[in-house]
Design a protein around this motif. Structure first.
Motif, PDB file in Angstrom:
ATOM      1  N   ASP B 174      33.853  29.596  44.424  1.00  0.00           N
ATOM      2  CA  ASP B 174      34.137  31.144  44.600  1.00  0.00           C
ATOM      3  C   ASP B 174      33.355  31.379  45.725  1.00  0.00           C
ATOM      4  O   ASP B 174      32.612  30.821  46.636  1.00  0.00           O
ATOM      5  CB  ASP B 174      33.558  31.748  43.335  1.00  0.00           C
ATOM      6  N   LEU B 197      45.985  36.229  39.962  1.00  0.00           N
ATOM      7  CA  LEU B 197      45.517  37.141  40.905  1.00  0.00           C
ATOM      8  C   LEU B 197      45.107  36.122  42.151  1.00  0.00           C
ATOM      9  O   LEU B 197      45.285  36.494  43.345  1.00  0.00           O
ATOM     10  CB  LEU B 197      44.232  37.916  40.529  1.00  0.00           C
ATOM     11  N   SER B 201      46.364  34.985  47.197  1.00  0.00           N
ATOM     12  CA  SER B 201      45.314  35.767  47.679  1.00  0.00           C
ATOM     13  C   SER B 201      44.774  35.191  49.233  1.00  0.00           C
ATOM     14  O   SER B 201      43.982  35.881  49.866  1.00  0.00           O
ATOM     15  CB  SER B 201      44.129  35.871  46.754  1.00  0.00           C
ATOM     16  N   THR B 204      41.193  34.344  50.586  1.00  0.00           N
ATOM     17  CA  THR B 204      40.252  35.751  50.521  1.00  0.00           C
ATOM     18  C   THR B 204      39.416  35.652  49.354  1.00  0.00           C
ATOM     19  O   THR B 204      38.462  36.393  49.253  1.00  0.00           O
ATOM     20  CB  THR B 204      40.944  36.861  50.924  1.00  0.00           C
ATOM     21  N   LEU B 205      39.669  34.879  48.270  1.00  0.00           N
ATOM     22  CA  LEU B 205      38.715  35.016  47.016  1.00  0.00           C
ATOM     23  C   LEU B 205      37.820  33.798  46.860  1.00  0.00           C
ATOM     24  O   LEU B 205      37.440  33.781  45.535  1.00  0.00           O
ATOM     25  CB  LEU B 205      39.781  35.541  45.868  1.00  0.00           C
ATOM     26  N   ARG B 441      43.824  51.047  47.557  1.00  0.00           N
ATOM     27  CA  ARG B 441      42.723  50.848  46.902  1.00  0.00           C
ATOM     28  C   ARG B 441      42.840  49.931  45.592  1.00  0.00           C
ATOM     29  O   ARG B 441      41.691  49.461  45.130  1.00  0.00           O
ATOM     30  CB  ARG B 441      42.279  52.443  46.671  1.00  0.00           C
ATOM     31  N   LEU B 442      43.982  49.994  45.103  1.00  0.00           N
ATOM     32  CA  LEU B 442      44.018  48.982  43.750  1.00  0.00           C
ATOM     33  C   LEU B 442      43.559  47.828  44.131  1.00  0.00           C
ATOM     34  O   LEU B 442      42.905  46.934  43.457  1.00  0.00           O
ATOM     35  CB  LEU B 442      45.365  49.435  43.061  1.00  0.00           C
ATOM     36  N   GLN B 443      44.353  47.244  45.296  1.00  0.00           N
ATOM     37  CA  GLN B 443      44.342  45.798  45.722  1.00  0.00           C
ATOM     38  C   GLN B 443      42.868  45.580  46.147  1.00  0.00           C
ATOM     39  O   GLN B 443      42.211  44.509  45.882  1.00  0.00           O
ATOM     40  CB  GLN B 443      45.181  45.581  46.784  1.00  0.00           C
ATOM     41  N   ASP B 445      40.290  47.040  45.019  1.00  0.00           N
ATOM     42  CA  ASP B 445      39.224  47.125  43.606  1.00  0.00           C
ATOM     43  C   ASP B 445      39.624  45.584  43.030  1.00  0.00           C
ATOM     44  O   ASP B 445      38.672  45.003  42.247  1.00  0.00           O
ATOM     45  CB  ASP B 445      39.602  48.149  42.651  1.00  0.00           C
ATOM     46  N   ILE B 446      40.785  45.049  43.244  1.00  0.00           N
ATOM     47  CA  ILE B 446      40.786  43.795  42.498  1.00  0.00           C
ATOM     48  C   ILE B 446      40.277  42.670  43.317  1.00  0.00           C
ATOM     49  O   ILE B 446      39.385  41.772  42.910  1.00  0.00           O
ATOM     50  CB  ILE B 446      42.405  43.424  42.491  1.00  0.00           C
ATOM     51  N   ARG B 447      40.146  43.027  44.557  1.00  0.00           N
ATOM     52  CA  ARG B 447      39.580  41.882  45.630  1.00  0.00           C
ATOM     53  C   ARG B 447      38.250  42.135  45.365  1.00  0.00           C
ATOM     54  O   ARG B 447      37.409  40.741  45.010  1.00  0.00           O
ATOM     55  CB  ARG B 447      39.625  42.291  47.062  1.00  0.00           C
ATOM     56  N   ARG B 448      37.410  43.048  45.196  1.00  0.00           N
ATOM     57  CA  ARG B 448      35.889  43.116  45.129  1.00  0.00           C
ATOM     58  C   ARG B 448      35.757  42.740  43.793  1.00  0.00           C
ATOM     59  O   ARG B 448      34.189  42.561  43.415  1.00  0.00           O
ATOM     60  CB  ARG B 448      35.305  44.565  45.429  1.00  0.00           C
ATOM     61  N   SER B 449      36.658  42.636  42.777  1.00  0.00           N
ATOM     62  CA  SER B 449      36.082  42.257  41.364  1.00  0.00           C
ATOM     63  C   SER B 449      35.882  40.747  41.191  1.00  0.00           C
ATOM     64  O   SER B 449      35.099  40.112  40.600  1.00  0.00           O
ATOM     65  CB  SER B 449      37.149  42.460  40.207  1.00  0.00           C
ATOM     66  N   ILE B 450      36.750  39.961  42.224  1.00  0.00           N
ATOM     67  CA  ILE B 450      36.387  38.477  42.261  1.00  0.00           C
ATOM     68  C   ILE B 450      35.854  37.815  43.645  1.00  0.00           C
ATOM     69  O   ILE B 450      35.127  37.131  43.382  1.00  0.00           O
ATOM     70  CB  ILE B 450      38.061  37.821  42.428  1.00  0.00           C
ATOM     71  N   LEU B 462      43.901  42.558  53.746  1.00  0.00           N
ATOM     72  CA  LEU B 462      43.874  44.103  53.441  1.00  0.00           C
ATOM     73  C   LEU B 462      43.341  44.950  54.700  1.00  0.00           C
ATOM     74  O   LEU B 462      42.610  44.420  55.389  1.00  0.00           O
ATOM     75  CB  LEU B 462      42.730  44.556  52.246  1.00  0.00           C
TER      76      LEU B 462
END
Lengths: 288, 479
Positions: B174, B197, B201, B204-205, B441-443, B445-450, B462
């Motif tokens: 990660d 997800l 990606s 980037t994750l 913004r939704l995308q 939020d998903i990025r910063r969750s991981i 993004l």
């Protein structure tokens, strides 16, 4: 108990902005799966129904999430098309068809059906979603094209999330021409079972499915031998198959047997998408 | 933090052996050649080559500690710049991690390292009557890790689904340098679909180091036809009609007269030169040969009713390979026609194919340029290749203009700006035209969750990631 039935994504958005916990309900066919939702207010999808767009030549349909699957199928049938969900003539049929209710419920639960090896299942059919986020913001993911890698594959977050990350209000689906015949059954059945819950759904590595089912649910079970999916009536929590998973209906907060991995990422998703825990609160207790 | 290249190389040398580090002009050349584009000199970077997940984790941890960006890289065949070190730093090359670790035919699954070439997966599965379905055109070299990151397609993903439908589990490092395992031998695990997800990606994750892939049984019957049409319009109308008939061919590929001319000049395959377009259609069946026969009969009937001037059918595997030759060699052959070219990757609803392709020809010829079309017609995934001379700056401006017009039409029709090549650095501006700020913004939020940090392959996907990057790659000059 109060029931709110918004008629559109923008009405749902206003409702969510009140910051009140909500239990999201379509036809409530999967109610007993997962943990009980702690909320006195119900957000019913009954007024968000109907097919927005069906393009038979593209094999794509845009559907409001509260639309009963039966209604969608009836519309598609006029063009000799369908969503390939098995018919549910008996209660057992309903179990192995993933308890069909509304389109939104189908996507939110992402339960296996007995045709998964043939149709690839719900996750494959979803091309795009409209989501009302917990803060009321309306966001779209995906597109109406059958192939799309623009940005993150954000809709995956909501497929199988049981409504806990956002309210699905509209779904873009692949649909199919009805085939002249359906495939032969992959099912092996043991014991006499009419399919009435409570029940367990499990998925094991294909090679272990039979052994797992026979030792865990010796009296009654149904196995899809091609996908390793097992359905069984049970009132006690059993172990998940090694390398697989199990979920239960009717066991309260003991309804999930997940792999104990990456729960921090799952918690981050929940925190970033629904920080106040307003959407189906408690539904994934025991998992997250 | 800007560090000198020498400083980076010395730091890496404390973690790896000297043979695992590439630096100096060799590294720079490698990226220039592989990407066929010109990264700014400031951005060239030492790359490290890894032989284990643990080594990748060590390097990532070191990068995080020193605030150095890192970018995973496979074979570098991507067409949107996803493997370019947009902010410099360390390029983590996975190409030495190319082992197949486990084949499990009973469970129709295979575990391989990320640097394993796509074709090697199918080769390993062949003795068991199985294959890995995603088959991008670069499959002889492109890597499994790249396929996972880009959610790659290919001709046969029309029927069998793109990469995300074939990934069961992942091992990854990660963005903080921790080793993680996701999924396993079974799909649809309860809980959020992290696997879904991470696939697509674009690196980037985190850095994917191994993947469990789903293997697909080989069809028992394959029927292939190559139909020639007087003009592109009749061929695209045929495509729409075949899809509307309900048949899902295993593959349905379109090639226009320009491609035909280039292939014929290069390889002398004996293609009908009076044709304005070719359609390659393949139908297959896992269970009964009759089904493939019936489907191909319908396909042939639809081709005839749309005035196909010639229809060739493959009777043997050899003949099938011959029919596929034009498709497989098409892109390479184009090199004969023009010093530079740019390949687009828009997707549209399939019924709109005839009008959109007309628009493509009109738009490009209005700019006084030539275009060649070779694409996955069954998915509505267009790949217009605009031919030009990059030494002529006026032409370059026209190429950019025409490309953007085509992409905007894809968005207007509810389609996508990329079907399989990815956003990378190339299409970051277009993403903002396809999605609203709320959608993005939704995308995010998903990025910063991981990946809460900003060091793992920064400047990609993004637009919010772009502000810190000087993106000069407004156009993509391919092949």
């Amino acid at each position: 108990m109060r029931i709110e039935s918004p008629r559109s994504a923008s009405e749902a958005s206003e409702l969510l902005k009140h910051g009140e916990p909500l239990r999201i309900v379509g036809m409530d066919t999967k109610r007993d799966f997962g943990s009980p939702v702690e909320s006195s207010t119900v957000l019913s999808m009954q007024n968000m129904t109907g097919i927005v767009e069906h393009s038979p030549q593209d094999l794509v349909a845009v559907v409001r999430a509260g639309t009963p699957l039966a209604d969608l199928q009836a519309e598609l049938d006029e063009h000799n098309q369908w969503l390939p969900i098995p018919p549910t003539k008996s209660p057992l049929d309903a179990v192995t068809a993933g308890f069909p209710g509304t389109v939104g419920g189908l996507v939110s639960a992402n339960l296996p059906t007995r045709w998964d090896s043939w149709t690839r299942g719900v996750r494959y059919w979803v091309l795009g979603l409209t989501i009302v986020r917990a803060n009321g913001e309306i966001a779209k993911c995906g597109s109406k094209a059958v192939k799309n890698v623009a940005g993150y594959d954000a809709q995956k977050a909501f497929i199988g999330a049981w409504g806990t990350l956002g309210l699905i209000t509209e779904v873009v689906l692949r649909v199919y021409a009805k085939p002249s015949s359906t495939p032969e059954s992959n099912l092996i059945m043991a014991g006499d079972w009419d399919g009435v819950p409570p029940l367990a759904i499990a998925r094991a590595p294909i090679a272990d499915a039979l052994t797992y089912a026979q030792s865990t649910f010796p009296d009654r079970h149904v196995i899809d031998i091609v996908t390793g999916t097992i359905w069984a009536p049970t009132r006690t929590k059993v172990d998940a198959p090694e390398g697989g998973w199990a979920m239960f209906a009717g066991l309260g907060d003991k309804n999930w047997l997940p792999a104990k991995a990456n729960l921090d990422w799952m918690s981050n998703l929940k925190r970033n998408l629904d920080p106040q825990n307003l959407l189906n609160p408690g539904k994934l207790d025991g998992l997250l | 933090m800007i560090r000198s290249d020498e400083w980076l190389a010395q730091g890496l040398a404390s973690l790896l052996t000297e043979t695992q580090i590439m630096r100096g002009e060799a590294g720079q050349m490698r990226f220039t050649i592989a990407m066929r584009t010109t990264p700014s000199k400031r951005n060239w970077t030492p790359s490290s080559f890894h032989c284990s997940t643990e080594e990748v984790a060590e390097v990532v941890k070191w990068c995080v500690k020193n605030e150095i960006p890192f970018t995973p890289r496979g074979a570098g065949t991507g067409l949107s710049g996803g493997a370019l070190p947009a902010l410099g730093g360390v390029v983590v090359s996975l190409t030495r991690m190319r082992r197949i670790l486990q084949i499990d035919p009973e469970n129709r699954a295979l575990l391989a390292e990320a640097g394993c070439p796509n074709i090697a997966l199918t080769k390993a599965a062949t003795p068991f009557g199985l294959h890995f379905a995603p088959d991008p055109s670069s499959q002889t070299v492109c890597t499994l890790g790249g396929n996972v990151n880009e959610n790659s397609g290919g001709p046969h993903t029309l029927k069998y689904g793109v990469t995300t439908d074939h990934i069961l589990g992942l091992t990854m490092v990660d963005a903080a340098g921790e080793i993680r395992r996701l999924g396993g031998l079974t799909s649809s695990q309860p809980g959020y679909d992290l696997l879904g997800l991470i696939v697509g990606s674009e690196g980037t994750l985190g850095i994917i180091t191994e993947a469990w892939v789903r293997l697909t049984p080989n069809p028992i019957a394959i029927r292939t036809v190559l139909a020639a049409f007087p003009n592109p319009r009749l061929a695209t109308e045929t495509v729409s009609e075949i899809i509307a008939s309900g048949i899902v061919p295993a593959a349905m590929e379109f090639m226009d007269g320009t491609i035909l001319e280039a292939v014929e000049a290069a390889f002398h395959v004996g293609l009908p030169l009076d044709a304005g377009a070719l359609l390659l259609v393949e139908c297959d069946s896992l269970h009964n040969a009759g089904q493939a026969d019936n489907e191909i009969e319908t396909v042939v009937r639809i081709c005839r009713s749309n005035k196909a001037i010639e229809i060739r059918t493959a009777k043997t595997e050899d003949e099938r390979a011959k029919l596929w030759l034009a498709r497989k060699k098409g892109i390479g052959a184009i090199g004969r026609l023009s010093p530079s070219m740019v390949t687009h990757d828009g997707v549209i609803p399939r019924s709109k194919l005839p009008e959109v392709l007309d628009f493509v020809y009109r738009t490009v010829s209005n700019e006084g340029l030539r275009v060649a079309n070779i694409f996955h017609a069954g998915d509505g995934n267009l790949h217009p290749i605009i031919l030009f001379d990059d030494r002529d700056s006026r032409q370059v401006a026209k190429v950019v203009e025409a490309g953007e017009k085509i992409m905007r039409l894809c968005i207007e029709l509810g389609g996508s700006v990329t079907g399989e090549h990815g956003i990378g650095v190339e299409k970051i501006d277009l993403l903002g035209e396809m999605f609203s700020e709320a959608d993005l913004r939704l995308q995010e939020d998903i990025r910063r969750s991981i990946n809460p940090g900003d060091l793992c392959n920064p400047g990609k996907v993004l637009p919010t990631q772009k502000s810190c990057v000087e993106v000069k790659l407004r156009r993509r000059v391919a092949t």
